[in-house]
Design an enzyme around this catalytic site. Structure first.
Site, PDB file in Angstrom:
ATOM      1  N   SER A 233       0.847  -1.194   0.000  1.00 28.68           N
ATOM      2  CA  SER A 233       0.000   0.000   0.000  1.00 28.68           C
ATOM      3  C   SER A 233       0.879   1.239   0.000  1.00 28.68           C
ATOM      4  CB  SER A 233      -0.842  -0.029   1.270  1.00 28.68           C
ATOM      5  OG  SER A 233      -1.357   1.240   1.540  1.00 28.68           O
TER       6      SER A 233
ATOM      7  N   LYS B 142       2.519  -3.810   6.490  1.00 32.94           N
ATOM      8  CA  LYS B 142       2.868  -3.894   5.064  1.00 32.94           C
ATOM      9  C   LYS B 142       4.372  -3.667   4.870  1.00 32.94           C
ATOM     10  CE  LYS B 142      -1.174  -4.624   3.191  1.00 32.94           C
ATOM     11  NZ  LYS B 142      -1.471  -5.809   2.413  1.00 32.94           N
TER      12      LYS B 142
ATOM     13  N   TYR C  20      -1.249  -0.779  10.688  1.00 32.61           N
ATOM     14  CA  TYR C  20      -1.553  -1.414   9.395  1.00 32.61           C
ATOM     15  C   TYR C  20      -0.408  -1.175   8.401  1.00 32.61           C
ATOM     16  CZ  TYR C  20      -3.262  -1.673   4.627  1.00 32.61           C
ATOM     17  OH  TYR C  20      -3.360  -1.936   3.287  1.00 32.61           O
TER      18      TYR C  20
END
Ligand code: UDP
Length: 329
Positions: free
Chosen positions: A117, A145, A141
């Site tokens: 992302s 990643k 989050y």
């Protein structure tokens, strides 16, 4: 080629499954249906229900289905929830990815495609975002990643894993055929929320902040069609032949749209009003995030079929009109 699509019943995974078929390859789906929808699985595509964290389960599929490449779309993606329950995110997004990679190692499947992302760049000093910028995620989050990105580098050098990492900007839209689309519960994304407000399924949308240092004061994002994202993945297959290949691509159109612009496009496309009010900034939002997609365009010959926000919203609108309650199952 035979492609294991982990999270193949989710939003991006289910679109990728169709694009894999359209390109003449064979998808095989793994999904645990925590967020996936049974209604998004096409007839005739092998489906293995279970968890990517189960090494024996994945290993047996890799072997019995003679898988060539593994694609991983099975992350949890709610940034806010990752802040209140970080261990849930580390468990699913990091620990279970370790298990998936271990299963691949055991079964000698050395090619991996990972959904990352643009959030890994954090609040970058430069815009548009190109691949060589430092990774500085700030939410749990985003950090999951970033951690997997780092781990993949170590695996490439230690085990000869070949991987392509795709950093998505704002995945949006729906397959124009109208059978699959975005159906999250809860829904937190701007385009579906604005469409639902237009349809009267929500009282209104709240614009999170109008005091950003942007032309109209609302955040700029790079909305990129989910089929365009999917096709970039397929173009990477043939680049993963040499052991230890490490590829990184930022996938966005490079054309930012503000929150108010998106609302206006939803009005235009639907012919309806979009009731909204203005609220405070949402924690963790950066003022602007948009891609420089030159590397993907050049190296993957990536063609963006939905280059503008109008065509992306139109495809989403079609899905929401034909499936007002999302997937039936
Ligand atoms: N946004 C908003 N109201 C909402 C949802 C989102 O104003 O109800 C804004 C959000 O602040 C961001 C943009 O819309 O600037 C896109 O948000 P989304 O959650 O769709 O994607 P993100 O960029 O956070 O991945």
């Amino acid at each position: 080629m035979k492609i294991l699509v982990v999270g193949g019943a989710g939003y991006i995974g289910s679109h990728c499954v169709r694009q894999i078929q359209a390109a003449g390859h064979e998808p095989v789906i793994v999904d645990n249906f925590v967020y996936g929808h049974r209604g998004s699985v096409p007839n005739g595509v092998p489906l293995h229900e279970g968890d990517m964290g189960n090494i024996e389960f994945i290993e047996s599929i890799l072997t019995s289905e003679s898988i060539d490449v593994v694609m991983h779309f099975a992350a949890f993606t709610y940034v806010g929830e990752s802040t209140t329950d970080p261990l849930k995110y580390y468990e699913n997004n990091v620990s279970k990815t370790v298990a998936l990679l271990q299963a691949m190692r055991n079964a000698s499947v050395p090619k991996f495609i990972f959904s990352s992302s643009c959030t890994v760049f954090g609040e970058a000093e430069e815009m548009p975002l190109h691949e060589d910028l430092p990774l500085r995620a700030f939410s749990p989050y985003g950090q999951t990643k970033q951690d997997v990105e780092t781990m993949l580098g170590f695996c490439a050098r230690a085990y000869g894993l070949s991987y392509a990492i795709f950093r998505y900007f704002n995945a949006s839209g729906a397959d124009p055929k109208g059978t699959i689309g975005e159906d999250h519960d809860p829904e937190t994304h701007l385009i579906p929320l604005a469409i639902q407000a237009a349809q009267g399924k929500r009282d209104k949308l709240t614009v999170f902040g109008t005091d950003y240092p942007t032309p109209d004061g609302t955040c700029l994002r790079d909305y990129v069609h989910v089929n365009d994202l999917s096709r970039a993945h397929i173009a990477a297959f043939e680049k993963l032949d040499s052991p230890g290949t490490e590829l990184h691509y930022n996938l966005g159109t490079g054309k930012p749209a503000s929150v108010l612009e998106v609302i206006n496009v939803v009005k235009e496309v639907s012919g309806l009003s979009v009731p909204y009010d203005v609220g405070p900034r949402r924690e963790g939002d950066v003022p602007a995030a948009y891609a420089n997609p030159a590397k993907a365009i050049e190296e993957l010959e990536w063609e963006i079929e939905f280059p503008d926000i109008q065509s992306i919203v139109a495809s989403a609108w079609k899905w929401h009109q034909s499936h007002p309650n999302g997937f039936e199952q």
